[in-house]
Scaffold this motif. Structure first.
Motif, short mmCIF file in Angstrom:
data_model
loop_
_atom_site.label_atom_id
_atom_site.label_comp_id
_atom_site.label_asym_id
_atom_site.label_seq_id
_atom_site.Cartn_x
_atom_site.Cartn_y
_atom_site.Cartn_z
N ASN A 56 18.41 6.12 13.28
CA ASN A 56 18.92 5.69 11.97
C ASN A 56 19.64 6.83 11.24
O ASN A 56 20.50 6.60 10.40
CB ASN A 56 17.78 5.19 11.07
N MET A 112 0.86 -1.20 0.00
CA MET A 112 0.00 0.00 0.00
C MET A 112 0.89 1.24 0.00
O MET A 112 1.81 1.36 0.80
CB MET A 112 -0.92 -0.01 1.23
N GLU A 162 11.46 6.80 10.12
CA GLU A 162 10.81 6.06 11.22
C GLU A 162 11.58 6.13 12.52
O GLU A 162 11.01 5.91 13.58
CB GLU A 162 10.65 4.59 10.82
N LYS A 166 1.22 -0.09 10.19
CA LYS A 166 0.79 1.21 10.72
C LYS A 166 0.67 2.25 9.59
O LYS A 166 -0.21 3.08 9.60
CB LYS A 166 1.80 1.70 11.76
N GLY A 167 1.60 2.18 8.62
CA GLY A 167 1.60 3.16 7.52
C GLY A 167 2.87 3.97 7.54
O GLY A 167 3.31 4.42 8.60
N THR A 170 5.05 -5.50 11.88
CA THR A 170 5.44 -4.47 12.83
C THR A 170 6.65 -4.91 13.64
O THR A 170 6.89 -6.11 13.79
CB THR A 170 4.26 -4.15 13.79
N HIS A 171 7.39 -3.92 14.15
CA HIS A 171 8.50 -4.21 15.07
C HIS A 171 8.13 -3.73 16.47
O HIS A 171 8.98 -3.63 17.34
CB HIS A 171 9.79 -3.51 14.61
N GLN A 196 -3.37 0.04 6.16
CA GLN A 196 -2.60 0.90 7.07
C GLN A 196 -3.49 1.38 8.23
O GLN A 196 -4.51 2.03 7.99
CB GLN A 196 -2.07 2.11 6.30
C1 LIG Z 1 6.90 -6.49 6.38
C2 LIG Z 1 6.49 -5.06 6.33
C3 LIG Z 1 5.84 -4.58 5.20
C4 LIG Z 1 5.42 -3.25 5.15
N1 LIG Z 1 4.67 -2.80 4.08
C5 LIG Z 1 4.17 -1.55 4.09
C6 LIG Z 1 3.28 -1.09 3.07
O1 LIG Z 1 2.95 -1.80 2.11
N2 LIG Z 1 2.81 0.18 3.16
C7 LIG Z 1 3.14 1.01 4.21
O2 LIG Z 1 2.65 2.15 4.26
N3 LIG Z 1 3.99 0.60 5.16
C8 LIG Z 1 4.50 -0.64 5.14
N4 LIG Z 1 5.35 -1.04 6.15
C9 LIG Z 1 5.91 -0.04 7.09
C10 LIG Z 1 5.02 0.23 8.28
O3 LIG Z 1 3.87 0.94 7.85
C11 LIG Z 1 5.76 1.06 9.35
O4 LIG Z 1 6.13 2.28 8.79
C12 LIG Z 1 7.01 0.40 9.90
O5 LIG Z 1 6.80 -0.96 10.08
C13 LIG Z 1 7.41 1.01 11.26
O6 LIG Z 1 6.39 0.88 12.18
P1 LIG Z 1 6.33 -0.23 13.35
O7 LIG Z 1 5.02 -0.94 13.19
O8 LIG Z 1 7.50 -1.10 13.30
O9 LIG Z 1 6.19 0.59 14.68
P2 LIG Z 1 6.97 1.84 15.27
O10 LIG Z 1 6.15 2.29 16.43
O11 LIG Z 1 7.30 2.82 14.21
O12 LIG Z 1 8.31 1.19 15.78
C14 LIG Z 1 8.36 0.27 16.86
C15 LIG Z 1 9.81 -0.07 17.14
O13 LIG Z 1 10.35 -0.77 16.01
C16 LIG Z 1 11.68 -0.37 15.74
N5 LIG Z 1 11.72 0.27 14.42
C17 LIG Z 1 10.67 0.68 13.67
N6 LIG Z 1 11.09 1.21 12.49
C18 LIG Z 1 12.41 1.15 12.52
C19 LIG Z 1 13.44 1.52 11.61
N7 LIG Z 1 13.17 2.09 10.44
N8 LIG Z 1 14.73 1.31 11.95
C20 LIG Z 1 15.06 0.71 13.13
N9 LIG Z 1 14.13 0.34 14.04
C21 LIG Z 1 12.83 0.54 13.75
C22 LIG Z 1 12.07 0.55 16.85
O14 LIG Z 1 12.63 -0.23 17.88
C23 LIG Z 1 10.74 1.13 17.28
O15 LIG Z 1 10.76 1.59 18.61
C24 LIG Z 1 5.73 -2.37 6.24
C25 LIG Z 1 6.37 -2.87 7.36
C26 LIG Z 1 6.74 -4.19 7.44
C27 LIG Z 1 7.40 -4.69 8.70
#
Ligand SMILES: Cc1cc2nc3c(=O)[nH]c(=O)nc-3n(C[C@H](O)[C@H](O)[C@H](O)COP(=O)(O)OP(=O)(O)OC[C@H]3O[C@@H](n4cnc5c(N)ncnc54)[C@H](O)[C@@H]3O)c2cc1C
Length: 315
Positions: A305, A131, A301, A183-184, A235-236, A159
Motif C-alpha cells: 500500500n 476497539m 498493514e 486481529k488488532g 478479517t481479509h 482484538q
Molecule cells: C470490518 C473491520 C473492522 C475493524 N475494526 C477494528 C477495530 O475496531 N479495532 C482494531 O484494532 N482493528 C480493527 N480492524 C483492523 C484489524 O484489526 C486488522 O488490522 C486488519 O483487518 C488487517 O488484518 P487482517 O485480519 O485482514 O489480516 P492480515 O494478516 O493483516 O492480512 C491478511 C491479508 O489481507 C490483505 N490485507 C490486510 N490488510 C490490508 C490492507 N490494509 N490493504 C490491502 N490488503 C490488506 C492482504 O492480502 C493480507 O495478506 C478492523 C478490520 C475490519 C475488517
C-alpha cells in the motif's frame, strides 16, 4: 519496521498536518475512505446493499481533544442514524469512544453517548463500539456494558493480539454483547500483545470459536431481528475465514449464525466470493475529513500500500 513507522505516523500531529495538505494523499486515501461526507458514503452503501452486502458506516474521528469537536462528532453520528433510517440503508454505525471525548472528559462522553443511544433506539439501529489501543480497552468494555444497560442493540470489538482478550470475551458474552473479532490494528508492546503473527492467528480462531459456540444461548435470550449475530469475524485473511467455516459446519451452525466483515477497498474478490457462497458479508465503510490515522493504519498493514500511496504523487 515499516509497520511501526506508519503506526507512529498515524499518531503524529505534525505528520497529520503535513500529509493531509498534499492533494495526492487524499487521492490515495480515497481507495479506503468512501468520501469526505455522509452523502457520498451513503451512495456507496446503497450501491453495495443492492449487490447484497450489509454495511457498517464509520464517521471517522478519534482522539478528539476539544468539547466542540466531540459534540460535532456526536451530531454527525446522530444525523447519520437518521439518514440511514430515512433512506432504508442496511447499515449500522461504528463509533470510537475517543472521538466522543472519552480521553479528556468522561462526563461529556457519556452524555453524548446517551444522545446517540436515544437516536439509535428511535431508529432501531445497532451501534458497534470500535476497539482502540490497549490504554482504553478497560474503559471501552465498561462503557459498552453501560451502553447496553440503556439500549441493548450495541456491540463491541475484541482484538486477538491482546493476551487479555480471552477473559474479555467471557466478560462481554456474560452481558450478551455481540462481538466483532479482529486481529488488532495498533502498535502494542510485547507486555500486552502477542508479538508473533502465528499466535495472533491462533488466538483469533480460538476466540471466534468460543464466541460462536455461545450463539444458541444468545439467540434464546435475545431474538430481536435487528440484532446482528453474536459473532462477526472481521478479517481479509482467508485461512481465518476457512477455519471458522469448517468449525461452523462441523458443529451444525448455519450460514446466518455469524457474519464475515471486511474493509471498504480491501480484498473485493474475497468479499464477493463469500457473498456468492451465501454468507452474510458486511463492508465497513469509513468516511469523513478525519481520514488520516485510519489511512496510516491501512498503510501499516501492507507494505504494498505504501508503494500505491507513493505512486499517486506522480499521477
Ligand atoms: C470490518 C473491520 C473492522 C475493524 N475494526 C477494528 C477495530 O475496531 N479495532 C482494531 O484494532 N482493528 C480493527 N480492524 C483492523 C484489524 O484489526 C486488522 O488490522 C486488519 O483487518 C488487517 O488484518 P487482517 O485480519 O485482514 O489480516 P492480515 O494478516 O493483516 O492480512 C491478511 C491479508 O489481507 C490483505 N490485507 C490486510 N490488510 C490490508 C490492507 N490494509 N490493504 C490491502 N490488503 C490488506 C492482504 O492480502 C493480507 O495478506 C478492523 C478490520 C475490519 C475488517
Amino acid at each position: 519496521m515499516l509497520r511501526i513507522l506508519f503506526l507512529y505516523l498515524s499518531k503524529a500531529k505534525w505528520a497529520n498536518n503535513l500529509i493531509t495538505h498534499w492533494g495526492f494523499a487524499w487521492r490515495a486515501a480515497s481507495r479506503f475512505v468512501a468520501g469526505e461526507d455522509n452523502e457520498q458514503a451513503l451512495i456507496i452503501a446503497s450501491q453495495l446493499n443492492s449487490e447484497g452486502f450489509r454495511i457498517a458506516l464509520d464517521p471517522l474521528g478519534e482522539h478528539t481533544n476539544t468539547t466542540d469537536a466531540a459534540i460535532a462528532a456526536a451530531d454527525e453520528i446522530v444525523g447519520l442514524l437518521d439518514k440511514i433510517n430515512q433512506n432504508s440503508v442496511n447499515s449500522y454505525v461504528s463509533i470510537k469512544l475517543s472521538q466522543l471525548g472519552l480521553l479528556f472528559d468522561e462526563t461529556l462522553c457519556y452524555s453524548l453517548l446517551k444522545k446517540i443511544l436515544l437516536k439509535a433506539k428511535e431508529t432501531g439501529l445497532f451501534i458497534r463500539v470500535d476497539m482502540e489501543d490497549s490504554s482504553i480497552t478497560n474503559k471501552t468494555i465498561e462503557t459498552t456494558i453501560w451502553m447496553r444497560s440503556i439500549y441493548q442493540n450495541v456491540g463491541v470489538v475484541i482484538q486477538s493480539y491482546l493476551y487479555r482478550s480471552e477473559s474479555d470475551v467471557f466478560t462481554v458474552l456474560k452481558e450478551l454483547i455481540p462481538v466483532r473479532m479482529v486481529k488488532g490494528a495498533y502498535n502494542e508492546p510485547k507486555e500486552v500483545a502477542y508479538p508473533n503473527k502465528a499466535d495472533v492467528n491462533e488466538n483469533f480462531d480460538k476466540l471466534s470459536q468460543i464466541i460462536l459456540k455461545s450463539n444458541l444461548k444468545f439467540q434464546k435470550l435475545d431474538s430481536s431481528p435487528l440484532h446482528p449475530p453474536i459473532l462477526a469475524i472481521a478479517t481479509h485473511d482467508e485461512p481465518r475465514i476457512k477455519n471458522l467455516l469448517d468449525f461452523a459446519r462441523i458443529n451444525g451452525f448455519e450460514k446466518l449464525d455469524f457474519e464475515i466483515q471486511m474493509l471498504y477497498g480491501i480484498r473485493r474478490d474475497l468479499q464477493e466470493k463469500y457473498l456468492d457462497l451465501g454468507y452474510p458479508v458486511r463492508i465497513y465503510i469509513p468516511y469523513g475529513t478525519h481520514w488520516y490515522p485510519y489511512f496510516m493504519r491501512r498503510l501499516a498493514e501492507r507494505p504494498a500500500n505504501v508503494w500505491f500511496f507513493l505512486s499517486n504523487i506522480f499521477k
